[in-house]
Design an enzyme around this catalytic site. Structure first.
Site, PDB file in Angstrom:
ATOM      1  N   LYS A  67      -7.163  -4.916  -3.105  1.00  0.00           N
ATOM      2  CA  LYS A  67      -7.617  -5.465  -1.958  1.00  0.00           C
ATOM      3  C   LYS A  67      -8.556  -4.376  -1.302  1.00  0.00           C
ATOM      4  O   LYS A  67      -8.406  -3.149  -1.521  1.00  0.00           O
ATOM      5  CB  LYS A  67      -6.770  -5.946  -0.769  1.00  0.00           C
ATOM      6  CG  LYS A  67      -5.900  -5.108  -0.231  1.00  0.00           C
ATOM      7  CD  LYS A  67      -4.612  -5.650   0.658  1.00  0.00           C
ATOM      8  CE  LYS A  67      -3.952  -4.421   1.246  1.00  0.00           C
ATOM      9  NZ  LYS A  67      -4.497  -3.367   1.933  1.00  0.00           N
ATOM     10  N   HIS A 113     -17.379   2.409   1.491  1.00  0.00           N
ATOM     11  CA  HIS A 113     -17.118   1.196   2.116  1.00  0.00           C
ATOM     12  C   HIS A 113     -17.220   1.226   3.455  1.00  0.00           C
ATOM     13  O   HIS A 113     -17.200   2.061   4.371  1.00  0.00           O
ATOM     14  CB  HIS A 113     -15.442   1.413   1.681  1.00  0.00           C
ATOM     15  CG  HIS A 113     -14.754   0.123   2.092  1.00  0.00           C
ATOM     16  ND1 HIS A 113     -13.914  -0.057   3.057  1.00  0.00           N
ATOM     17  CD2 HIS A 113     -14.913  -1.171   1.389  1.00  0.00           C
ATOM     18  CE1 HIS A 113     -13.349  -1.210   3.087  1.00  0.00           C
ATOM     19  NE2 HIS A 113     -14.019  -2.037   2.027  1.00  0.00           N
ATOM     20  N   HIS A 138     -10.891   0.830  -2.421  1.00  0.00           N
ATOM     21  CA  HIS A 138     -12.117   0.942  -1.804  1.00  0.00           C
ATOM     22  C   HIS A 138     -13.444   1.627  -2.661  1.00  0.00           C
ATOM     23  O   HIS A 138     -12.847   2.588  -3.350  1.00  0.00           O
ATOM     24  CB  HIS A 138     -12.180   1.587  -0.542  1.00  0.00           C
ATOM     25  CG  HIS A 138     -11.340   1.124   0.532  1.00  0.00           C
ATOM     26  ND1 HIS A 138     -11.054  -0.554   0.737  1.00  0.00           N
ATOM     27  CD2 HIS A 138     -10.409   1.537   1.446  1.00  0.00           C
ATOM     28  CE1 HIS A 138     -10.032  -0.493   1.742  1.00  0.00           C
ATOM     29  NE2 HIS A 138      -9.682   0.481   2.028  1.00  0.00           N
ATOM     30  N   ASP A 164       0.528  -1.140   0.117  1.00  0.00           N
ATOM     31  CA  ASP A 164       0.088   0.228   0.046  1.00  0.00           C
ATOM     32  C   ASP A 164       0.830   1.186  -0.037  1.00  0.00           C
ATOM     33  O   ASP A 164       0.437   2.285   0.789  1.00  0.00           O
ATOM     34  CB  ASP A 164      -1.116   0.087   1.154  1.00  0.00           C
ATOM     35  CG  ASP A 164      -1.956  -1.158   1.075  1.00  0.00           C
ATOM     36  OD1 ASP A 164      -1.953  -1.941   0.354  1.00  0.00           O
ATOM     37  OD2 ASP A 164      -2.784  -1.236   2.253  1.00  0.00           O
ATOM     38  N   ASP A 172      -4.462  -0.743  -1.931  1.00  0.00           N
ATOM     39  CA  ASP A 172      -5.716  -0.684  -1.049  1.00  0.00           C
ATOM     40  C   ASP A 172      -6.953  -0.055  -1.991  1.00  0.00           C
ATOM     41  O   ASP A 172      -6.350   1.120  -2.722  1.00  0.00           O
ATOM     42  CB  ASP A 172      -5.722   0.388   0.192  1.00  0.00           C
ATOM     43  CG  ASP A 172      -6.491   0.174   1.412  1.00  0.00           C
ATOM     44  OD1 ASP A 172      -6.751  -1.276   1.718  1.00  0.00           O
ATOM     45  OD2 ASP A 172      -6.837   0.832   1.968  1.00  0.00           O
ATOM     46  N   HIS A 218     -10.612   6.973   2.267  1.00  0.00           N
ATOM     47  CA  HIS A 218      -9.100   6.786   1.695  1.00  0.00           C
ATOM     48  C   HIS A 218      -9.158   5.791   0.360  1.00  0.00           C
ATOM     49  O   HIS A 218     -10.044   4.806   0.476  1.00  0.00           O
ATOM     50  CB  HIS A 218      -8.078   6.340   2.762  1.00  0.00           C
ATOM     51  CG  HIS A 218      -8.396   5.075   3.037  1.00  0.00           C
ATOM     52  ND1 HIS A 218      -9.298   4.736   4.195  1.00  0.00           N
ATOM     53  CD2 HIS A 218      -7.881   3.841   2.815  1.00  0.00           C
ATOM     54  CE1 HIS A 218      -9.392   3.518   4.401  1.00  0.00           C
ATOM     55  NE2 HIS A 218      -8.479   2.837   3.529  1.00  0.00           N
ATOM     56  N   CYS A 236      -1.769  -3.068   7.675  1.00  0.00           N
ATOM     57  CA  CYS A 236      -1.597  -4.018   6.455  1.00  0.00           C
ATOM     58  C   CYS A 236      -0.288  -4.808   6.426  1.00  0.00           C
ATOM     59  O   CYS A 236      -0.305  -6.001   5.998  1.00  0.00           O
ATOM     60  CB  CYS A 236      -1.873  -3.152   5.057  1.00  0.00           C
ATOM     61  SG  CYS A 236      -3.692  -2.637   5.167  1.00  0.00           S
TER      62      CYS A 236
HETATM   63  C1  VGL Z   1      -4.624   0.347   5.956  1.00  0.00           C
HETATM   64  C2  VGL Z   1      -5.963   1.347   7.266  1.00  0.00           C
HETATM   65  C3  VGL Z   1      -6.900   1.280   6.281  1.00  0.00           C
HETATM   66  C4  VGL Z   1      -3.186  -0.007   5.470  1.00  0.00           C
HETATM   67  C5  VGL Z   1      -5.475   0.305   5.046  1.00  0.00           C
HETATM   68  O1  VGL Z   1      -2.748   0.027   4.375  1.00  0.00           O
HETATM   69  O2  VGL Z   1      -2.340  -0.245   6.637  1.00  0.00           O
HETATM   70  N1  VGL Z   1      -4.791   0.935   6.952  1.00  0.00           N
HETATM   71  N2  VGL Z   1      -6.703   0.839   4.984  1.00  0.00           N
HETATM   72 ZN    ZN Z   2      -8.166   0.824   3.474  1.00  0.00          ZN
END
Ligand code: VGL
Ligand code: ZN
Length: 214
Positions: free
Chosen positions: A115, A62, A58, A13, A56, A90, A160
């Site tokens: 994802k 979401h 979404h 990410d 990431d 986000h 993550c």
């Molecule tokens: C993540 C919070 C929400 C991450 C992703 O990449 O760690 N954290 N979505």
């Molecule tokens: Zn996320």
């Protein structure tokens, strides 16, 4: 450390929304100094025989967005699959915030795994969504390609990266976290809990020099 063709770097990410804003764009869920690890990750990717990126990704509304529930970010709700932390909106699909950070220079990456694309389930892990059941397909991909050892880095260490490492190890991959190539969101206890969980699972945390100076 001796590297072989069955080793891969898994970059979690490294997207605009998880980094401090560039020209006032991105940064919706910025990890402090999240962008500072990028030159190191570029160097690691040049050294490892395979690199895989996660993204990431979404949809609007979401389940992980505080706005979806008219709540404040960083509260926890009871989702059907268990507790779910709520975040600022986000990494909306196809937004600038969801794009990879411009400093990330890994054109040789072999797979971009998206994802969190289902409205009703979040996915911290690159392997299993937050119901801990729905697979992303990554384990099958890695097995089919003969990749047996994973070096994890990226954002965020305490979400993550943590859950990807735990699932990767549980699914039978040798799993190592490159500590100085990850940065944490840092909610209360989240880093200490991550350190404990990785140690309990037998996942080593190493310094990047172990891999770069081999
Ligand atoms: C993540 C919070 C929400 C991450 C992703 O990449 O760690 N954290 N979505
Ligand atoms: Zn996320």
């Amino acid at each position: 450390m001796t590297l072989t063709q069955s080793d891969a770097l898994l970059v979690i990410d490294l997207q605009n929304d998880f980094c401090p804003p560039v020209h006032r764009a991105g940064g919706a869920l910025a990890v402090t100094e999240g962008d500072t690890i990028i030159p190191l990750i570029n160097a690691l990717a040049a050294r490892l025989p395979h690199t895989i990126l996660t993204q990431d990704w979404h949809p609007t509304g979401h389940i992980s967005f505080a706005t979806t529930h008219a709540k404040d970010p960083y509260e926890t709700i009871a989702a059907p699959y268990g507790p779910q932390v709520l975040w600022p909106d986000h990494c909306l699909q196809h937004s600038h915030g969801a794009a990879f950070h411009p400093a990330l220079d890994v054109p040789q990456a072999e797979l971009i795994l998206r994802k969190g694309f289902r409205q009703e389930i979040d996915s911290y892990s690159a392997f299993l969504e937050n119901d801990h059941t729905t697979p992303t397909g990554l384990a099958g991909y890695l097995r089919e390609r003969g990749i047996t050892r994973l070096f994890l880095c990226g954002l965020a260490y305490d979400f993550c990266v943590r859950y990807s490492a735990l699932d990767g190890k549980a699914l039978g991959f040798e799993t190592i976290v490159i500590e100085d190539a990850s940065k944490a969101v840092n909610l209360p206890h989240s880093v200490a809990d991550t350190n404990d969980a990785l140690a309990a699972a037998g996942i080593p945390r190493v310094h990047s020099s172990k891999i770069l100076i081999a």
